[in-house]
Design a protein around this motif. Structure first.
Motif, short mmCIF file in Angstrom:
data_model
loop_
_atom_site.label_atom_id
_atom_site.label_comp_id
_atom_site.label_asym_id
_atom_site.label_seq_id
_atom_site.Cartn_x
_atom_site.Cartn_y
_atom_site.Cartn_z
N ASP A 67 20.75 -52.53 -1.12
CA ASP A 67 19.88 -53.69 -0.93
C ASP A 67 18.54 -53.40 -1.59
O ASP A 67 18.01 -52.27 -1.49
N MET A 68 17.96 -54.41 -2.22
CA MET A 68 16.65 -54.27 -2.85
C MET A 68 15.85 -55.54 -2.65
O MET A 68 16.41 -56.63 -2.47
N MET A 69 14.53 -55.41 -2.69
CA MET A 69 13.67 -56.58 -2.63
C MET A 69 13.58 -57.20 -4.02
O MET A 69 13.50 -56.51 -5.02
N GLY A 70 13.60 -58.53 -4.05
CA GLY A 70 13.51 -59.26 -5.30
C GLY A 70 14.82 -59.94 -5.65
O GLY A 70 15.87 -59.66 -5.07
N SER A 71 14.75 -60.86 -6.59
CA SER A 71 15.92 -61.64 -7.00
C SER A 71 16.51 -61.09 -8.30
O SER A 71 15.78 -60.60 -9.17
N VAL A 110 11.22 -58.90 7.92
CA VAL A 110 9.97 -58.45 7.32
C VAL A 110 10.10 -56.97 6.99
O VAL A 110 10.36 -56.15 7.87
N VAL A 111 9.93 -56.63 5.70
CA VAL A 111 10.03 -55.25 5.25
C VAL A 111 8.64 -54.62 5.29
O VAL A 111 7.70 -55.15 4.70
N PRO A 112 8.45 -53.47 5.97
CA PRO A 112 7.15 -52.82 6.01
C PRO A 112 6.65 -52.51 4.61
O PRO A 112 7.39 -52.04 3.76
N GLY A 113 5.38 -52.81 4.39
CA GLY A 113 4.78 -52.52 3.09
C GLY A 113 5.11 -53.52 2.03
O GLY A 113 4.74 -53.37 0.88
N LYS A 114 5.82 -54.59 2.40
CA LYS A 114 6.20 -55.62 1.42
C LYS A 114 4.99 -56.34 0.91
O LYS A 114 4.14 -56.75 1.64
N GLU A 118 14.56 -63.65 -1.97
CA GLU A 118 13.63 -62.53 -2.04
C GLU A 118 14.32 -61.18 -1.88
O GLU A 118 13.67 -60.15 -1.86
N LYS A 119 15.65 -61.18 -1.79
CA LYS A 119 16.38 -59.94 -1.58
C LYS A 119 17.70 -60.01 -2.34
O LYS A 119 18.30 -61.08 -2.48
N THR A 120 18.17 -58.86 -2.83
CA THR A 120 19.42 -58.80 -3.60
C THR A 120 20.26 -57.63 -3.09
O THR A 120 19.74 -56.57 -2.77
N SER A 121 21.58 -57.83 -3.03
CA SER A 121 22.52 -56.77 -2.67
C SER A 121 23.53 -56.59 -3.80
O SER A 121 23.95 -57.57 -4.42
N ILE A 122 23.90 -55.34 -4.06
CA ILE A 122 24.89 -55.04 -5.09
C ILE A 122 25.92 -54.06 -4.55
O ILE A 122 25.68 -53.35 -3.56
N LEU A 123 27.08 -54.03 -5.18
CA LEU A 123 28.17 -53.09 -4.88
C LEU A 123 28.52 -52.39 -6.17
O LEU A 123 28.75 -53.06 -7.20
N PHE A 124 28.52 -51.04 -6.19
CA PHE A 124 28.79 -50.34 -7.45
C PHE A 124 29.50 -49.02 -7.20
O PHE A 124 29.53 -48.50 -6.08
N SER A 125 30.08 -48.49 -8.25
CA SER A 125 30.69 -47.15 -8.21
C SER A 125 30.24 -46.40 -9.45
O SER A 125 29.88 -47.00 -10.48
N VAL A 126 30.24 -45.08 -9.36
CA VAL A 126 29.78 -44.23 -10.47
C VAL A 126 30.82 -43.15 -10.75
O VAL A 126 31.67 -42.86 -9.91
#
Length: 362
Positions: free
Chosen positions: A323-327, A358-362, A274-282
């Motif tokens: 970090d974001m909610m969702g797969s 538990v994320v508020p407002g989820k 239910e949660k995804t993490s990424i690493l990025f540069s711009v």
């Protein structure tokens, strides 16, 4: 009186019969787990998303019983059954009694072999070199914020390293020592633990020297052998090192919690949750970060955290952890990440995983 004794005997006989039935069911479950292991072959043993569904279903089948207790019991059953397929070695910050060990057992149960190391980088190194099949690292504390050593350590790992699961642990510090409170001249602990108890220590031990050490459980080990030294640590660490707890719940804020990641090589688990993490540069130009994040905004993705860290060898350029909610397998998130990738110099999905936060407002 005789009737009461007869009734107690009858009820205790029933308990004995129920225990026998539980034991027989546990044996059948372990045998079935062994068969599943043979059917999997070289497939992943650890599937936290499925385990979470099993535990949730088990709790729903027993709505009148305490949910937390049921979860703990069933997690241990799953841990036992998983171990007959292959008992994992799990690296975490030690020594024994650390909060990391408690979080590790919260995630995986106690049917594991812990490998205690000194810090997050060493956890990643143990997994990458094969000394451990999984690792556990602290990510963020609600009082002291991000554990940057973990983010830096993750950025140094190869692309095979992934986040498998996230758990949170309430942090309840104690002051423990082999000496009485009146004789304490020195307090040792991890820097974050000292900071989390700063007000209490200033009030109760204003003249004592505050000295940072590698971990809270390392501090407990020091306090066990040095008179006049106390440790800010967990009650478990005090028990392991056989030192007296002088005061409990000394943290300055009652909501003190730390979130941890279970990490491992890709292929050690299925990537879902239910949660995804990424690493990025711009690119290092105006508006590049905003442009990279825009596809996530357009898709309505709920972002829960973003942190920047300097890139080694590139002054004033940064890596971003998000970090974001969702797969990442969800179509809308997958499409947004692909669009985001086109605006980034580099991007790596660190994992999609189940989380007990538990994320508020989820």
């Amino acid at each position: 009186m005789i009737e009461l004794k007869d009734r107690l005997y009858e009820l205790r006989t029933t308990i004995d019969e129920l225990d026998k039935g539980i034991a027989e069911l546990l044996a059948r479950r372990v045998e079935t787990a062994q068969e599943i292991g043979r059917a999997k072959g070289d497939g992943p043993i650890y599937d936290p998303a499925r385990e979470e569904r099993i535990i949730r279903r088990f709790s729903e089948m027993n709505p009148g019983l305490d949910r937390e207790s049921l979860s703990t019991i069933h997690k241990e059953i799953i841990s036992l059954c998983r171990s007959v397929q292959g008992r994992p070695t799990v690296a975490c910050m030690g020594p024994e009694g650390s909060y990391s060990q408690q979080a590790m057992e919260r995630a995986l149960g106690s049917s594991i072999d812990p490998l205690f190391v000194s810090g997050p980088r060493e956890v990643f190194r143990a997994v990458e070199t094969g000394r451990a099949s999984l690792g556990l690292v602290p990510v963020e504390n609600t009082v002291e914020g991000t554990v940057y050593a973990t983010l830096d350590g993750f950025s140094e790992t190869g692309p095979e390293m992934t986040v498998i699961q996230e758990v949170s642990l309430p942090i309840r510090h104690v002051l423990a020592s082999a000496s009485p409170l009146s004789e304490i001249k020195r307090v040792v602990s991890h820097p974050q633990a000292l900071a989390q108890c700063r007000l209490w220590l200033e009030e109760k031990l204003p003249g004592a020297k505050k000295e940072p050490v590698a971990t809270t459980s390392h501090g407990a080990a020091i306090a066990s052998s040095e008179p006049g030294t106390a440790a800010v640590c967990s009650a478990k660490a005090a028990e392991v090192n056989r030192i007296e707890i002088l005061s409990r719940d000394i943290q300055d804020r009652s909501h003190n919690r730390t979130r941890f990641w279970v990490v491992g090589p890709k292929g050690s688990t299925r990537s879902e949750g239910e949660k995804t993490s990424i690493l990025f540069s711009v690119p290092h130009r105006s508006g590049s970060l905003l442009g990279a994040l825009d596809p996530l905004r357009t898709a309505g993705v709920n972002l829960t955290a973003i942190q920047s860290r300097p890139m080694q060898g590139n002054p004033f350029e940064y890596l971003f952890f998000l970090d974001m909610m969702g797969s990442s397998s969800d179509p809308e998130i997958s499409d947004a990440l692909e669009a985001m990738r086109r605006s980034c110099l580099s991007m790596r999905v660190l994992g999609s995983y189940p989380s007990d936060i538990v994320v508020p407002g989820k």
